[in-house]
Each structure stands twice: as C-alpha cells, then as structure tokens.
Design a protein around this motif. Structure first.
Motif, mmCIF file in Angstrom:
data_model
loop_
_atom_site.group_PDB
_atom_site.id
_atom_site.type_symbol
_atom_site.label_atom_id
_atom_site.label_comp_id
_atom_site.label_asym_id
_atom_site.label_seq_id
_atom_site.Cartn_x
_atom_site.Cartn_y
_atom_site.Cartn_z
ATOM 1 N N ALA A 9 -15.734 -12.190 8.090
ATOM 2 C CA ALA A 9 -16.294 -13.972 8.088
ATOM 3 C C ALA A 9 -15.491 -14.674 9.232
ATOM 4 O O ALA A 9 -16.232 -15.630 9.941
ATOM 5 C CB ALA A 9 -15.901 -14.483 6.935
ATOM 6 N N ALA A 10 -14.255 -14.397 9.688
ATOM 7 C CA ALA A 10 -13.921 -14.807 10.823
ATOM 8 C C ALA A 10 -14.513 -14.305 12.025
ATOM 9 O O ALA A 10 -14.655 -15.287 12.832
ATOM 10 C CB ALA A 10 -12.071 -14.386 11.007
ATOM 11 N N ALA A 11 -14.702 -13.193 12.373
ATOM 12 C CA ALA A 11 -15.193 -12.557 13.448
ATOM 13 C C ALA A 11 -16.409 -12.904 13.598
ATOM 14 O O ALA A 11 -16.837 -13.376 14.699
ATOM 15 C CB ALA A 11 -15.262 -10.954 13.466
ATOM 16 N N THR A 12 -17.455 -13.380 12.761
ATOM 17 C CA THR A 12 -18.846 -13.988 13.117
ATOM 18 C C THR A 12 -18.593 -15.400 13.438
ATOM 19 O O THR A 12 -19.833 -15.852 14.004
ATOM 20 C CB THR A 12 -19.640 -13.861 11.691
ATOM 21 N N LEU B 69 11.996 3.320 7.237
ATOM 22 C CA LEU B 69 11.746 3.858 6.008
ATOM 23 C C LEU B 69 10.433 3.770 5.603
ATOM 24 O O LEU B 69 9.979 4.621 4.926
ATOM 25 C CB LEU B 69 12.790 3.201 5.046
ATOM 26 N N LEU B 70 9.778 2.497 6.080
ATOM 27 C CA LEU B 70 8.547 2.242 5.449
ATOM 28 C C LEU B 70 7.348 2.595 6.573
ATOM 29 O O LEU B 70 6.257 1.916 6.331
ATOM 30 C CB LEU B 70 8.474 0.862 4.769
ATOM 31 N N GLN B 71 7.709 3.506 7.283
ATOM 32 C CA GLN B 71 6.731 3.787 8.661
ATOM 33 C C GLN B 71 5.660 4.223 8.078
ATOM 34 O O GLN B 71 4.307 3.898 8.531
ATOM 35 C CB GLN B 71 7.448 4.450 9.644
ATOM 36 N N ASN B 72 5.548 5.037 7.035
ATOM 37 C CA ASN B 72 4.220 5.652 6.517
ATOM 38 C C ASN B 72 3.453 4.737 5.811
ATOM 39 O O ASN B 72 2.199 4.474 5.899
ATOM 40 C CB ASN B 72 4.625 6.864 5.543
ATOM 41 N N SER B 73 3.966 3.694 5.171
ATOM 42 C CA SER B 73 3.202 2.868 4.469
ATOM 43 C C SER B 73 2.685 1.710 5.466
ATOM 44 O O SER B 73 1.677 1.188 5.263
ATOM 45 C CB SER B 73 4.507 1.913 3.643
ATOM 46 N N LEU B 74 3.561 1.470 6.709
ATOM 47 C CA LEU B 74 2.726 0.421 7.590
ATOM 48 C C LEU B 74 1.767 1.217 8.315
ATOM 49 O O LEU B 74 0.654 0.699 8.680
ATOM 50 C CB LEU B 74 3.966 0.239 8.655
ATOM 51 N N PHE B 75 1.815 2.361 8.390
ATOM 52 C CA PHE B 75 0.500 3.407 9.025
ATOM 53 C C PHE B 75 -0.534 3.158 8.125
ATOM 54 O O PHE B 75 -1.788 3.171 8.381
ATOM 55 C CB PHE B 75 1.003 4.758 9.264
ATOM 56 N N ALA B 76 -0.354 3.530 6.784
ATOM 57 C CA ALA B 76 -1.418 3.326 5.904
ATOM 58 C C ALA B 76 -2.041 2.204 5.634
ATOM 59 O O ALA B 76 -3.085 1.906 5.497
ATOM 60 C CB ALA B 76 -0.767 3.805 4.434
ATOM 61 N N ALA B 77 -1.209 0.954 5.983
ATOM 62 C CA ALA B 77 -1.644 -0.310 6.019
ATOM 63 C C ALA B 77 -2.561 -0.509 6.912
ATOM 64 O O ALA B 77 -3.670 -1.147 6.820
ATOM 65 C CB ALA B 77 -0.817 -1.284 5.847
ATOM 66 N N ALA B 78 -2.168 0.020 8.107
ATOM 67 C CA ALA B 78 -3.270 -0.256 9.367
ATOM 68 C C ALA B 78 -4.347 0.401 9.169
ATOM 69 O O ALA B 78 -5.391 0.070 9.834
ATOM 70 C CB ALA B 78 -2.357 0.508 10.730
ATOM 71 N N LEU B 79 -4.391 1.777 8.881
ATOM 72 C CA LEU B 79 -5.484 2.555 8.663
ATOM 73 C C LEU B 79 -6.420 1.808 7.463
ATOM 74 O O LEU B 79 -7.714 1.776 7.773
ATOM 75 C CB LEU B 79 -5.184 3.910 8.135
ATOM 76 N N LEU B 80 -5.865 1.155 6.346
ATOM 77 C CA LEU B 80 -6.529 0.504 5.402
ATOM 78 C C LEU B 80 -7.455 -0.628 6.121
ATOM 79 O O LEU B 80 -8.201 -1.201 5.637
ATOM 80 C CB LEU B 80 -5.865 0.088 4.233
ATOM 81 N N GLY B 81 -6.425 -1.396 7.020
ATOM 82 C CA GLY B 81 -7.007 -2.635 7.610
ATOM 83 C C GLY B 81 -8.275 -2.120 8.595
ATOM 84 O O GLY B 81 -9.417 -2.959 8.437
ATOM 85 N N VAL B 82 -8.102 -1.064 9.175
ATOM 86 C CA VAL B 82 -9.554 -0.641 9.894
ATOM 87 C C VAL B 82 -10.541 -0.342 8.934
ATOM 88 O O VAL B 82 -11.682 -0.806 8.991
ATOM 89 C CB VAL B 82 -9.029 0.793 10.598
ATOM 90 N N VAL B 83 -10.344 0.118 7.776
ATOM 91 C CA VAL B 83 -11.537 0.479 6.910
ATOM 92 C C VAL B 83 -12.034 -0.810 6.273
ATOM 93 O O VAL B 83 -13.300 -1.005 6.218
ATOM 94 C CB VAL B 83 -10.818 1.319 5.837
ATOM 95 N N GLY B 84 -11.083 -1.547 5.868
ATOM 96 C CA GLY B 84 -11.522 -2.952 5.269
ATOM 97 C C GLY B 84 -12.325 -3.835 6.480
ATOM 98 O O GLY B 84 -13.244 -4.390 5.876
ATOM 99 N N GLY B 85 -11.690 -3.632 7.605
ATOM 100 C CA GLY B 85 -12.462 -4.359 8.769
ATOM 101 C C GLY B 85 -13.967 -4.011 8.785
ATOM 102 O O GLY B 85 -14.689 -4.690 8.918
ATOM 103 N N LEU B 86 -14.045 -2.756 8.701
ATOM 104 C CA LEU B 86 -15.414 -2.194 8.958
ATOM 105 C C LEU B 86 -16.228 -2.410 7.898
ATOM 106 O O LEU B 86 -17.548 -2.882 8.034
ATOM 107 C CB LEU B 86 -15.335 -0.584 9.475
ATOM 108 N N ILE B 87 -15.636 -2.082 6.681
ATOM 109 C CA ILE B 87 -16.597 -2.502 5.614
ATOM 110 C C ILE B 87 -16.891 -3.834 5.376
ATOM 111 O O ILE B 87 -18.075 -4.404 5.178
ATOM 112 C CB ILE B 87 -15.752 -2.008 4.336
ATOM 113 N N SER B 88 -16.099 -4.864 5.772
ATOM 114 C CA SER B 88 -16.459 -6.356 5.719
ATOM 115 C C SER B 88 -17.552 -6.604 6.251
ATOM 116 O O SER B 88 -18.046 -7.612 6.069
ATOM 117 C CB SER B 88 -15.098 -6.999 5.888
ATOM 118 N N VAL B 89 -17.733 -6.018 7.504
ATOM 119 C CA VAL B 89 -18.950 -6.224 8.452
ATOM 120 C C VAL B 89 -20.208 -6.209 7.517
ATOM 121 O O VAL B 89 -21.180 -6.903 7.648
ATOM 122 C CB VAL B 89 -19.047 -5.436 9.754
ATOM 123 N N PHE B 90 -20.367 -4.964 6.656
ATOM 124 C CA PHE B 90 -21.572 -4.875 5.905
ATOM 125 C C PHE B 90 -21.585 -5.809 4.552
ATOM 126 O O PHE B 90 -22.657 -5.921 4.293
ATOM 127 C CB PHE B 90 -21.794 -3.444 5.709
#
Length: 318
Positions: A220-223, A24-45
């Motif tokens: 912060a974790a990756a570094t 039922l919430l597969q769209n929300s899970l997909f959106a959360a994964a995409l937002l995770g990619v965005v957040g991960g990249l932005i957090s580097v800068f």
C-alpha cells in the motif's frame, strides 16, 4: 516536558548490553528480514487482488491452530501453519469471486477467533505464551522453529517466482486471463496456500492481531509513490524488511514493550510518508496539467501549431 520525556525513555528503554543482544538474536533478525521479503512480495498480490480482508481471516485460523498446538504441547509454529493453510485452502477453493471470498472470510474470522480463545482459556501454562500468540514471538522461538520458518519462507518465494507472470496477469484481469487459457482457479489456490504460509510466518513477528502490517501496508505504501511493476515489489520488500528488522532492533532496547507495536508503527510511518510524497507528486502533476490547459486556452494557435507539426512529421515518415 523534556524532563517527562526523558523519564519515559529511561523507564521503557535501556540499551545496556545492546551489542550482546544483537549477537545473541542474530538468527531471529535474519528470520525477520526473510519474513519481511516474503511479506513484501505477498502484499503486492494482496493489494492487486483486493483481499486484505482475507489476510485477517487466515490469521484468525492461524491463531486457532497455534492456540490448539499450545494447548496440546505441540510446536506452535506448526500449529499456526496448519491453521493458516486450512483457512487459505477454504477461501481459495470456495471463493471464486471477490464477494464470495469476503463471505467465506467473514464466516471463518469469528469461528477461528472463538476457537483460539477457547483453547487459550483451557491452557493453564504461562501467560506469556498466550500473549505471544497475539503480539508475536520471533525473539522467543528456538533455532529449530527458526529453521522451519526459513524453509517455509523459501518455499513461498520459490513458488511466487515460478508463477509470477501468470499470477500478475490473473490478478490484474482474471476474466481476460481465463479467456487466454491461464489457469486462474489453480493459480488462485496456489497463491492462497502461499498466502497462508506467509500469514503463519508473519504471525510469529507481529502476532495475529497485527499481521496486516507486514502483508498489506508495505505494498500500500509502495503504490503511493510508484506504479512500476518492478519498483513496487522492490519497494514493498524494502519497507517490510525495514519494519520487521527495525521493530526488533528497537524492541531489544525495551524490556517492557513487545516487538509488534514497533513493527506496526514503523510500517505506518513509512505508509504515511509515502502517501504524503504521492499526494505532493499528484498535486504537482495536476497543477502542471492545469497550466498547460490554461496556456492552450489563452493561445489556441499552440494547438494548431502542434497539429501542423504532427501532420508534417507524419508526411515525412510516409
């Protein structure tokens, strides 16, 4: 103790019809994964520019925009985006130096938070809508809002890919980048607008109070375990996706606890593990260096032998 833990798990977690909820919430899970990619990249800068404080300032105005949208029966996602972009633009234009960014952020944070509280106090609708702004509402948003989140996420990703190399240069050494002709000010404004969108998207997952979990903690974790310009962004994205999607998957089994505590807990545990790994690696390198220095001190001939070998190789090369 075991009986108490079992009672707590039974009271707060139930995984009945779990498979149906995931479908039922597969769209929300997909959106959360995409937002995770965005957040991960932005957090580097965010880490490279040392502006985690600015993230929180943008989040406060995002909260004000979302609260006002809720008050006037407008789309909360659009309100959040408008508030974030306004704050990001103000910080990007007015804060040429790090100290100025901190000053502007310190002024915007109480202003945005005060406005948000005012709008929520005037709102007489469901209390769950108010609470969702603070703790995230990715599961409760409709398909149209998810579509908007996906479009905004793609815009942020494409923007980062286009300006990646000059942005890295300007983030690491802005003075030298400016001397080399890199448009540092323009890049700062563009990045801050991308950050504003990322903050607005992350607010939908973890809420305004905990947005740092997706926009600061992953990098912060990756570094802690790598300094590679390739592996740090990859690890940061991976950690953010695990936190956002994992938080939702656990929260589906808990009808009582909201998503954000699970997301932030997973994010913190990842950081803690990476920090321990980094500390052990650093300690191992330090011990190895001390052993080498002790060997050289006990056997000075090792140094002369190494020097002679170096001189010989240089003569052969000539």
């Amino acid at each position: 103790m075991t009986h108490l833990a079992s009672n707590i798990l039974t009271e707060y977690f139930t995984f009945e019809n779990y498979g149906e909820l995931i479908v039922l919430l597969q769209n929300s899970l997909f959106a959360a994964a995409l937002l995770g990619v965005v957040g991960g990249l932005i957090s580097v800068f965010v880490m490279a520019r040392d502006i985690p404080f600015a993230v929180h300032g943008v989040a406060e105005l995002s909260f004000a925009g979302a609260s006002f949208a809720l008050l006037i029966s407008f789309d909360v996602v659009y309100g959040s985006i408008i508030g974030s972009l306004a704050a990001a633009l103000l910080i990007g234009i007015g804060g040429a130096r790090s100290s100025e960014k901190n000053t502007i952020t310190g002024v915007l944070m109480p202003f945005g938070l005060g406005l948000g509280i005012l709008f929520l106090a005037l709102y007489d609708g469901r209390a769950a809508n108010k609470f969702g702004l603070l703790t995230g509402q990715i599961v409760a948003i409709n398909s149209g809002q998810i579509r908007t989140l996906v479009i905004c996420a793609v815009i942020v990703l494409v923007t980062l890919l286009i300006i990646w190399r000059p942005l890295v240069f300007a983030s690491i050494d802005p003075a030298v980048a400016r001397a080399k002709g890199v448009p540092v000010t323009a890049l700062t404004i563009i990045f801050m607008l991308a950050l504003g969108l990322a903050v607005a998207l992350s607010v939908q997952v973890v809420g305004v109070l905990l947005v740092l979990a997706l926009l600061v903690t992953p990098a912060a974790a990756a570094t802690q375990i790598s300094a590679s310009p390739v592996f740090v962004p990859v690890l940061s994205m991976l950690f953010a996706v695990i936190s956002s999607v994992g938080g939702i998957l656990i929260a589906l089994g808990s009808p009582v606890v909201p998503i954000s505590p699970f997301v932030t807990t997973i994010s913190f545990l990842i950081y803690l593990i990476c920090r321990l790994i980094g500390h052990r690696r650093k300690s191992r390198h330090t011990r190895a260096r001390i052993r080498r220095e002790a060997d050289v001190h006990r056997h000075p001939s090792l140094v002369s032998t190494a020097d002679e070998a170096g001189d010989a190789s240089g003569t052969d090369a000539r």
